[in-house]
Design an enzyme around this catalytic site. Structure first.
Site, PDB file in Angstrom:
ATOM      1  N   VAL A  12       0.834  -1.202   0.000  1.00 31.89           N
ATOM      2  CA  VAL A  12       0.000   0.000   0.000  1.00 31.89           C
ATOM      3  C   VAL A  12       0.869   1.251   0.000  1.00 31.89           C
ATOM      4  CG1 VAL A  12      -1.691   1.282   1.358  1.00 31.89           C
ATOM      5  CG2 VAL A  12      -1.941  -1.178   1.057  1.00 31.89           C
ATOM      6  N   PHE A 153      -8.490   0.329  -0.904  1.00 30.81           N
ATOM      7  CA  PHE A 153      -9.241  -0.798  -1.468  1.00 30.81           C
ATOM      8  C   PHE A 153      -8.529  -1.477  -2.632  1.00 30.81           C
ATOM      9  CE2 PHE A 153     -12.342   2.090   0.464  1.00 30.81           C
ATOM     10  CZ  PHE A 153     -12.989   1.218   1.337  1.00 30.81           C
ATOM     11  N   LEU A 154      -7.252  -1.148  -2.851  1.00 27.44           N
ATOM     12  CA  LEU A 154      -6.563  -1.729  -4.012  1.00 27.44           C
ATOM     13  C   LEU A 154      -6.441  -3.242  -3.876  1.00 27.44           C
ATOM     14  CD1 LEU A 154      -3.428  -2.678  -3.264  1.00 27.44           C
ATOM     15  CD2 LEU A 154      -3.059  -0.242  -3.239  1.00 27.44           C
ATOM     16  N   GLU A 156      -4.015  -6.555  -4.996  1.00 27.39           N
ATOM     17  CA  GLU A 156      -2.688  -6.881  -5.492  1.00 27.39           C
ATOM     18  C   GLU A 156      -2.823  -7.403  -6.920  1.00 27.39           C
ATOM     19  OE1 GLU A 156      -0.422  -9.247  -2.745  1.00 27.39           O
ATOM     20  OE2 GLU A 156      -1.002  -7.968  -1.076  1.00 27.39           O
ATOM     21  N   ASN A 209     -14.391  -6.109   2.823  1.00 23.90           N
ATOM     22  CA  ASN A 209     -13.624  -7.350   2.697  1.00 23.90           C
ATOM     23  C   ASN A 209     -14.427  -8.549   3.206  1.00 23.90           C
ATOM     24  OD1 ASN A 209     -11.497  -6.173   1.470  1.00 23.90           O
ATOM     25  ND2 ASN A 209     -10.022  -6.451   3.124  1.00 23.90           N
ATOM     26  N   ALA A 253     -15.804 -20.154  -7.827  1.00 23.52           N
ATOM     27  CA  ALA A 253     -15.584 -21.207  -6.820  1.00 23.52           C
ATOM     28  C   ALA A 253     -14.184 -21.783  -6.968  1.00 23.52           C
ATOM     29  CB  ALA A 253     -16.627 -22.303  -6.993  1.00 23.52           C
ATOM     30  N   CYS A 261      -5.038 -10.037   3.054  1.00 22.93           N
ATOM     31  CA  CYS A 261      -6.154  -9.221   3.548  1.00 22.93           C
ATOM     32  C   CYS A 261      -7.372 -10.016   4.007  1.00 22.93           C
ATOM     33  CB  CYS A 261      -6.551  -8.210   2.485  1.00 22.93           C
ATOM     34  SG  CYS A 261      -5.268  -6.980   2.224  1.00 22.93           S
TER      35      CYS A 261
HETATM   36  N1  LIG Z   1      -1.575  -5.508   0.614  1.00 20.06           N
HETATM   37  C1  LIG Z   1      -2.716  -5.067   0.136  1.00 20.06           C
HETATM   38  O1  LIG Z   1      -3.118  -5.404  -0.964  1.00 20.06           O
HETATM   39  C2  LIG Z   1      -3.579  -4.123   0.942  1.00 20.06           C
HETATM   40  C3  LIG Z   1      -4.675  -3.501   0.338  1.00 20.06           C
HETATM   41  C4  LIG Z   1      -5.479  -2.630   1.095  1.00 20.06           C
HETATM   42  C5  LIG Z   1      -5.168  -2.390   2.421  1.00 20.06           C
HETATM   43  N2  LIG Z   1      -4.101  -3.023   2.984  1.00 20.06           N
HETATM   44  C6  LIG Z   1      -3.763  -2.682   4.372  1.00 20.06           C
HETATM   45  O2  LIG Z   1      -2.681  -1.736   4.320  1.00 20.06           O
HETATM   46  C7  LIG Z   1      -1.764  -1.951   5.399  1.00 20.06           C
HETATM   47  C8  LIG Z   1      -0.373  -2.213   4.847  1.00 20.06           C
HETATM   48  O3  LIG Z   1      -0.403  -3.411   4.123  1.00 20.06           O
HETATM   49  P1  LIG Z   1       0.866  -3.903   3.284  1.00 20.06           P
HETATM   50  O4  LIG Z   1       0.538  -5.219   2.690  1.00 20.06           O
HETATM   51  O5  LIG Z   1       1.312  -2.782   2.418  1.00 20.06           O
HETATM   52  O6  LIG Z   1       1.899  -4.060   4.514  1.00 20.06           O
HETATM   53  P2  LIG Z   1       3.316  -4.721   4.654  1.00 20.06           P
HETATM   54  O7  LIG Z   1       3.263  -5.484   5.911  1.00 20.06           O
HETATM   55  O8  LIG Z   1       3.700  -5.386   3.384  1.00 20.06           O
HETATM   56  O9  LIG Z   1       4.297  -3.478   4.816  1.00 20.06           O
HETATM   57  C9  LIG Z   1       4.358  -2.707   5.941  1.00 20.06           C
HETATM   58  C10 LIG Z   1       5.659  -1.898   5.901  1.00 20.06           C
HETATM   59  O10 LIG Z   1       5.649  -0.966   6.980  1.00 20.06           O
HETATM   60  C11 LIG Z   1       6.966  -0.870   7.513  1.00 20.06           C
HETATM   61  N3  LIG Z   1       6.912  -0.308   8.867  1.00 20.06           N
HETATM   62  C12 LIG Z   1       6.457  -0.887  10.004  1.00 20.06           C
HETATM   63  N4  LIG Z   1       6.547  -0.022  11.041  1.00 20.06           N
HETATM   64  C13 LIG Z   1       7.070   1.130  10.553  1.00 20.06           C
HETATM   65  C14 LIG Z   1       7.408   2.399  11.120  1.00 20.06           C
HETATM   66  N5  LIG Z   1       7.227   2.646  12.415  1.00 20.06           N
HETATM   67  N6  LIG Z   1       7.939   3.345  10.322  1.00 20.06           N
HETATM   68  C15 LIG Z   1       8.142   3.099   8.994  1.00 20.06           C
HETATM   69  N7  LIG Z   1       7.829   1.926   8.396  1.00 20.06           N
HETATM   70  C16 LIG Z   1       7.313   0.953   9.174  1.00 20.06           C
HETATM   71  C17 LIG Z   1       7.470  -2.303   7.436  1.00 20.06           C
HETATM   72  O11 LIG Z   1       8.884  -2.366   7.528  1.00 20.06           O
HETATM   73  C18 LIG Z   1       6.918  -2.752   6.078  1.00 20.06           C
HETATM   74  O12 LIG Z   1       7.834  -2.460   5.036  1.00 20.06           O
HETATM   75  C19 LIG Z   1      -2.365  -3.100   6.201  1.00 20.06           C
HETATM   76  O13 LIG Z   1      -3.160  -2.564   7.212  1.00 20.06           O
HETATM   77  C20 LIG Z   1      -3.221  -3.835   5.199  1.00 20.06           C
HETATM   78  O14 LIG Z   1      -4.283  -4.543   5.812  1.00 20.06           O
HETATM   79  C21 LIG Z   1      -3.288  -3.848   2.278  1.00 20.06           C
HETATM   80  O1  LIG Z   2     -14.344 -15.078  -7.104  1.00 23.24           O
HETATM   81  C1  LIG Z   2     -13.294 -15.109  -6.454  1.00 23.24           C
HETATM   82  C2  LIG Z   2     -12.498 -13.951  -6.247  1.00 23.24           C
HETATM   83  C3  LIG Z   2     -11.334 -14.079  -5.480  1.00 23.24           C
HETATM   84  N1  LIG Z   2     -10.980 -15.286  -4.949  1.00 23.24           N
HETATM   85  C4  LIG Z   2      -9.764 -15.376  -4.094  1.00 23.24           C
HETATM   86  O2  LIG Z   2      -9.853 -14.373  -3.096  1.00 23.24           O
HETATM   87  C5  LIG Z   2      -8.551 -13.932  -2.709  1.00 23.24           C
HETATM   88  C6  LIG Z   2      -8.466 -12.412  -2.709  1.00 23.24           C
HETATM   89  O3  LIG Z   2      -8.574 -11.940  -4.034  1.00 23.24           O
HETATM   90  P1  LIG Z   2      -8.597 -10.378  -4.381  1.00 23.24           P
HETATM   91  O4  LIG Z   2      -9.676  -9.741  -3.641  1.00 23.24           O
HETATM   92  O5  LIG Z   2      -8.612 -10.253  -5.842  1.00 23.24           O
HETATM   93  O6  LIG Z   2      -7.171  -9.935  -3.870  1.00 23.24           O
HETATM   94  P2  LIG Z   2      -6.561  -8.959  -2.757  1.00 23.24           P
HETATM   95  O7  LIG Z   2      -5.394  -8.318  -3.402  1.00 23.24           O
HETATM   96  O8  LIG Z   2      -6.376  -9.729  -1.499  1.00 23.24           O
HETATM   97  O9  LIG Z   2      -7.659  -7.797  -2.528  1.00 23.24           O
HETATM   98  C7  LIG Z   2      -8.606  -7.803  -1.472  1.00 23.24           C
HETATM   99  O10 LIG Z   2      -8.042  -7.350  -0.264  1.00 23.24           O
HETATM  100  C8  LIG Z   2      -7.474  -6.017  -0.328  1.00 23.24           C
HETATM  101  C9  LIG Z   2      -6.822  -5.742   1.020  1.00 23.24           C
HETATM  102  O11 LIG Z   2      -7.721  -5.356   1.994  1.00 23.24           O
HETATM  103  C10 LIG Z   2      -8.569  -5.034  -0.658  1.00 23.24           C
HETATM  104  O12 LIG Z   2      -8.033  -3.723  -0.711  1.00 23.24           O
HETATM  105  C11 LIG Z   2      -9.222  -5.413  -1.981  1.00 23.24           C
HETATM  106  O13 LIG Z   2     -10.294  -4.520  -2.255  1.00 23.24           O
HETATM  107  C12 LIG Z   2      -9.734  -6.852  -1.875  1.00 23.24           C
HETATM  108  O14 LIG Z   2     -10.298  -7.274  -3.115  1.00 23.24           O
HETATM  109  C13 LIG Z   2      -7.587 -14.615  -3.681  1.00 23.24           C
HETATM  110  O15 LIG Z   2      -7.021 -15.750  -3.041  1.00 23.24           O
HETATM  111  C14 LIG Z   2      -8.466 -15.058  -4.832  1.00 23.24           C
HETATM  112  O16 LIG Z   2      -7.990 -16.199  -5.499  1.00 23.24           O
HETATM  113  C15 LIG Z   2     -11.760 -16.413  -5.156  1.00 23.24           C
HETATM  114  O17 LIG Z   2     -11.446 -17.504  -4.668  1.00 23.24           O
HETATM  115  N2  LIG Z   2     -12.901 -16.290  -5.909  1.00 23.24           N
END
Ligand SMILES: NC(=O)c1ccc[n+]([C@@H]2O[C@H](COP(=O)([O-])OP(=O)(O)OC[C@H]3O[C@@H](n4cnc5c(N)ncnc54)[C@H](O)[C@@H]3O)[C@@H](O)[C@H]2O)c1
Ligand SMILES: O=c1ccn([C@@H]2O[C@H](COP(=O)(O)OP(=O)(O)O[C@H]3O[C@H](CO)[C@@H](O)[C@H](O)[C@H]3O)[C@@H](O)[C@H]2O)c(=O)[nH]1
Length: 438
Positions: A12, A153-154, A156, A209, A253, A261
């Site tokens: 993020v 809400f992104l 991966e 989620n 499915a 997440c």
């Molecule tokens: N990964 C996703 O797709 C996604 C999408 C939406 C929301 N989120 C949420 O966003 C947040 C971050 O997720 P992520 O997957 O990017 O996390 P991550 O765990 O991959 O990365 C977190 C980073 O923060 C750094 N960090 C920790 N404490 C710190 C500090 N005090 N100062 C500076 N850096 C510090 C860590 O070293 C690490 O590089 C989580 O709450 C997650 O649930 C993630």
């Molecule tokens: O019909 C479906 C859709 C997804 N999946 C699985 O569900 C998981 C999550 O998929 P996806 O939501 O595409 O990936 P994430 O990157 O984890 O994204 C989710 O989690 C993020 C972190 O909170 C949010 O920001 C996003 O909006 C939310 O979609 C994966 O294992 C997929 O294979 C299924 O099994 N069936």
């Protein structure tokens, strides 16, 4: 143009930093991990995310994006601070707030003038108010600040597209001016803005989620019913999804959801409800179904091998929790492989992006980046991630490499009838093996 600091360079943080730089802001990304910062500064992107490397490189070259471990400098040079650190789940289901608290306490000590603190991490309801309290306790002298909840809400694999084309932008704050400034900051990305109080914003993230996870567990249970009554879940999902009120998305499915997440956020939301003295029954079932779906799949693989996996050579295609990422956090493939190993199987795996990362997590498994090499002499090929390149597999070549032409597809990538025509025994999830529908 705003000067922005982003704390945390995970998915993020990096995507946020690069995308805000791309729309012309000056962004400095901070992490406590010096090795990560060093690599990022050299132009090395530690995660696999299509398009992110190019975006980072062009903005670094333009001088709009930089990386540092020096939080003090980053904070003092910026007016808006995004917090994007990790919020993992503890054993007891509570959210581990250590990274957030650590970041906020450092921020409190380093602030020199008014800042807007924007919370991007997924955090339990009440965090905005807790941040306010931690800030006030941590400041050596009172410096004004505002807190805005702006959940991310992104997804991966499509993170950059999602940032530039958001369905909605949620902005939760008690401070109307700060909320407006954050809203203006994101106007270039578009998306309908939902202005709320901080608590509602925090809950919207978990609710979204949890709902998406519920859709997946629902269709997985439908798939299990389909198997018992001889129906085809892909047709059921299509028939359901054409109803506008239901929609076709997240009705695929398979082996259940994984990733960084859904598993963690569903458990956190269950705990948040529990802490508020509410038993969120549907969510409990969603989580249970997801766990069972992985176990059912292992049974399915074992059954396809005649009921015994001991000493059998199994190839698993796909390790990452979904395509277009190398993220292995709570990837279903890892659980499935470990369970097959426990049953005595010898596993070889393929993943185009996550193979080398996975090697360290899967002792005894050869993790390769060539699907054909991984399938040599296999008695069964198991599909755990629906990587696009698998759709282009040369099945004649595959048949000549494997010991037995058996595919157990946890992602329903292929039509059962076509697979039978190609000479494979093909088992998928919630669909009749053969003949398929006409
Ligand atoms: N990964 C996703 O797709 C996604 C999408 C939406 C929301 N989120 C949420 O966003 C947040 C971050 O997720 P992520 O997957 O990017 O996390 P991550 O765990 O991959 O990365 C977190 C980073 O923060 C750094 N960090 C920790 N404490 C710190 C500090 N005090 N100062 C500076 N850096 C510090 C860590 O070293 C690490 O590089 C989580 O709450 C997650 O649930 C993630
Ligand atoms: O019909 C479906 C859709 C997804 N999946 C699985 O569900 C998981 C999550 O998929 P996806 O939501 O595409 O990936 P994430 O990157 O984890 O994204 C989710 O989690 C993020 C972190 O909170 C949010 O920001 C996003 O909006 C939310 O979609 C994966 O294992 C997929 O294979 C299924 O099994 N069936």
């Amino acid at each position: 143009m705003e000067r922005i600091a982003v704390i945390g360079t995970g998915y993020v943080g990096l995507v946020t930093g690069c995308c805000y730089a791309e729309i012309g802001h000056e962004v400095i990304c901070v992490d406590i991990d010096p090795d990560k910062v060093r690599r990022l500064s050299l132009g090395e992107i530690p995660i696999y995310e299509p398009g992110l490397g190019e975006l980072a490189a062009s903005n670094q070259a333009a001088g709009r994006l930089s990386f540092t471990t020096d939080l003090a400098r980053a904070v003092q040079d910026s007016s808006i601070i995004f917090i994007a650190v990790g919020t993992p789940t503890l054993e007891n289901g509570e959210v581990d707030m250590q990274q957030v608290r650590g970041a906020v306490e450092t921020l409190a000590r380093q602030m020199n003038d008014y800042k807007i603190i924007v919370m991007k991490s997924t955090v339990p309801v009440g965090t905005s108010r807790r941040i306010r309290q931690w800030m006030e306790e941590g400041q050596q002298r009172p410096v004004p600040f505002s807190v805005v909840s702006n959940p991310e809400f992104l997804r991966e694999g499509t993170a950059i597209h999602d940032t530039f084309h958001p369905d909605r932008v949620v902005i939760g704050s008690d401070d109307a001016d700060a909320a407006l400034r954050v809203e203006r900051l994101q106007a270039a990305f578009g998306g309908e803005v939902v202005r709320t109080d901080p608590e509602s914003a925090e809950l919207i993230k978990y609710a979204s989620n949890a709902f998406l996870a519920a859709k997946i567990s629902f269709i997985n249970e439908m798939a299990n019913v389909c198997e018992k009554v001889g129906a085809d879940v892909s047709l059921v999902a299509r028939g359901m999804g054409l109803d506008n009120r239901i929609g076709p998305k997240f009705l695929q499915a398979g082996i259940g959801y994984g990733g960084s997440c859904f598993p963690k956020d569903t458990r956190a939301q269950l705990k948040i409800a529990q802490n508020a003295d509410y038993d969120f029954r549907i969510l409990r079932a969603v989580i249970e179904v997801n766990t069972l779906q992985r176990e059912r799949f292992v049974e399915k693989v074992t059954a396809a091998l005649g009921g015994n996996a001991t000493g059998r050579s199994i190839t698993v295609w796909g390790l990452a929790f979904k395509p277009n990422t190398d993220d292995l956090r709570d990837a279903p493939a890892l659980d499935i492989i470990r369970a097959l190993q426990e049953r005595g199987a010898v596993v070889t795996a393929y993943d185009p992006a996550a193979a080398s990362k996975a090697s360290a997590l899967l002792p005894g498994v050869r993790c390769l980046t060539d699907p054909y090499e991984a399938a040599e002499n296999a008695e069964a090929v198991v599909i755990a991630t629906d990587w696009e390149d698998l759709r282009r597999i040369d099945f004649d070549r595959l048949r000549s490499l494997v010991r037995k032409p058996l595919i157990i597809d946890g992602r329903n990538m292929f039509a059962p009838a076509e697979m039978a025509e190609k000479g494979f025994t093909y088992v998928s999830v919630g669909r009749p093996a053969f003949p398929g529908p006409v």
